[in-house]
Scaffold this motif. Structure first.
Motif, short mmCIF file in Angstrom:
data_model
loop_
_atom_site.label_atom_id
_atom_site.label_comp_id
_atom_site.label_asym_id
_atom_site.label_seq_id
_atom_site.Cartn_x
_atom_site.Cartn_y
_atom_site.Cartn_z
N ALA A 12 0.83 -1.20 0.00
CA ALA A 12 0.00 0.00 0.00
C ALA A 12 0.87 1.25 0.00
O ALA A 12 0.55 2.25 -0.65
N TYR A 13 1.99 1.20 0.70
CA TYR A 13 2.95 2.31 0.72
C TYR A 13 3.52 2.54 -0.68
O TYR A 13 3.63 3.68 -1.14
N GLU A 14 3.88 1.47 -1.38
CA GLU A 14 4.41 1.59 -2.74
C GLU A 14 3.35 2.17 -3.67
O GLU A 14 3.65 2.98 -4.55
N LEU A 15 2.09 1.79 -3.45
CA LEU A 15 0.99 2.28 -4.28
C LEU A 15 0.80 3.78 -4.11
O LEU A 15 0.62 4.52 -5.09
N TYR A 16 0.86 4.26 -2.88
CA TYR A 16 0.58 5.66 -2.59
C TYR A 16 1.84 6.52 -2.54
O TYR A 16 1.74 7.74 -2.30
N LYS A 17 2.99 5.95 -2.77
CA LYS A 17 4.25 6.72 -2.67
C LYS A 17 4.25 7.99 -3.53
O LYS A 17 4.73 9.03 -3.07
N PRO A 18 3.72 7.97 -4.77
CA PRO A 18 3.74 9.21 -5.55
C PRO A 18 2.94 10.35 -4.94
O PRO A 18 3.12 11.51 -5.31
N PHE A 19 2.03 10.04 -3.99
CA PHE A 19 1.18 11.06 -3.39
C PHE A 19 1.70 11.58 -2.06
O PHE A 19 1.09 12.46 -1.45
N LEU A 20 2.80 11.04 -1.57
CA LEU A 20 3.30 11.44 -0.26
C LEU A 20 3.83 12.88 -0.31
O LEU A 20 4.58 13.24 -1.21
N SER A 21 3.42 13.68 0.67
CA SER A 21 3.89 15.06 0.73
C SER A 21 3.61 15.62 2.12
O SER A 21 2.84 15.04 2.89
N GLY A 22 4.23 16.74 2.42
CA GLY A 22 3.95 17.44 3.67
C GLY A 22 4.20 16.58 4.90
O GLY A 22 5.24 15.94 5.04
N ALA A 23 3.22 16.56 5.81
CA ALA A 23 3.35 15.84 7.07
C ALA A 23 3.43 14.34 6.88
O ALA A 23 3.93 13.63 7.75
N ASN A 24 2.95 13.85 5.75
CA ASN A 24 2.98 12.41 5.48
C ASN A 24 4.07 12.04 4.49
O ASN A 24 3.86 11.26 3.56
N ALA A 25 5.24 12.60 4.69
CA ALA A 25 6.37 12.29 3.81
C ALA A 25 7.66 12.49 4.58
O ALA A 25 7.72 13.24 5.55
N ILE A 26 8.69 11.81 4.15
CA ILE A 26 10.03 12.01 4.68
C ILE A 26 10.97 12.05 3.48
O ILE A 26 10.80 11.29 2.53
N ASN A 27 11.93 12.97 3.48
CA ASN A 27 12.83 13.12 2.35
C ASN A 27 13.85 11.98 2.37
O ASN A 27 14.87 12.04 3.05
N VAL A 28 13.54 10.93 1.62
CA VAL A 28 14.38 9.73 1.60
C VAL A 28 15.77 10.04 1.07
O VAL A 28 16.77 9.51 1.56
#
Length: 250
Positions: free
Chosen positions: A180-196
């Protein structure tokens, strides 16, 4: 990046009531409060191993400290409705037992991501994984499974069977978080993201913030009220993100 996917299961409270239709229930009616009874967790990208602990298998204190210690090791945590449910539960249970709390770790909540970026008839994890990933959660007997797990008068055979199903159910839920994380990865931003890219030691100007890949392409421009930026797309996870400012001629 050390990303910990995790999930908890809680027990229902035991209360006194005179009726079943719209009963009035107050704090004085509580016989046994609700509580965390088990957790499951896995390190994203590190194979298929899912860890599990419960009050039944490990005891309450070992169960709670085990999860706390994993979160302390993580660069970020991953869950589903975990910001409003799992983390507050963990904080409360650790506080109750006088156990050292968890740090303010970066947190990716896929429930919040899908609510903000997509629209579905149901926001339940069961629906999303079935629709997009052709996966299903482990079937069980509903509330009766929880009752058999926590009831002190339950038949030992029934209790062991219920806990076997509970463990399978919980571990599979956590295993579903990674795809599910891989599916939604393109939408991650703001508080729900970490700069990998930053976490992995890659120049943030060259790496994708959501996966760290350096396979980036310029695709158009992004306009704000005062700036023009190169619009970039990662060719690995397909995330769109903002690049450097486009020079504007005087």
């Amino acid at each position: 990046m050390k990303l910990l996917a995790f999930d908890i299961e809680t027990a229902p409270a035991l209360v006194y009531t005179f009726g079943l239709f719209k009963p009035y229930l107050g704090p004085g009616h509580i016989v046994e409060p609700d509580r965390i009874i088990c957790w499951s967790a896995k390190w994203v990208g590190e194979g298929k191993k899912v860890m599990f602990a419960s009050e039944y298998h490990n005891g309450r204190i070992e169960m709670l400290t085990g999860l706390r210690d994993l979160i302390v090791q993580a660069d970020a945590v991953l869950g589903y409705n975990s910001k409003n449910f799992d983390i507050p539960w963990i904080n409360a249970e650790l506080l109750l037992e006088g156990i050292e709390g968890i740090p303010n770790v970066k947190h990716i909540d896929l429930y919040q991501v899908q609510r903000a970026k997509t629209r579905h008839i149901s926001g339940k994890l069961q629906y999303l994984v079935q629709r997009y990933l052709n996966e299903r959660k482990v079937p069980h007997e509903g509330l009766q499974m929880w009752i058999d797990c926590i009831s002190p008068t339950a038949d030992p055979v029934a209790k062991a069977k219920a806990w076997k199903t509970m463990k399978k159910y919980a571990m599979h839920d956590t295993a579903l978080l990674e795809p599910a994380y891989e599916l939604y990865k393109p939408f991650l931003s703001g508080a729900n993201a970490i700069n990998v890219a930053l976490v992995d030691g890659i120049d943030p100007k060259l790496g994708c913030p959501n996966c760290g890949s350096t396979h980036i392409q310029r695709r158009g421009k992004e306009f704000t009220a005062k700036r023009i930026y190169h619009r970039l797309q990662c060719q690995n996870c397909k995330t769109w993100h903002r690049g450097e400012v486009v020079p504007v001629l005087p």
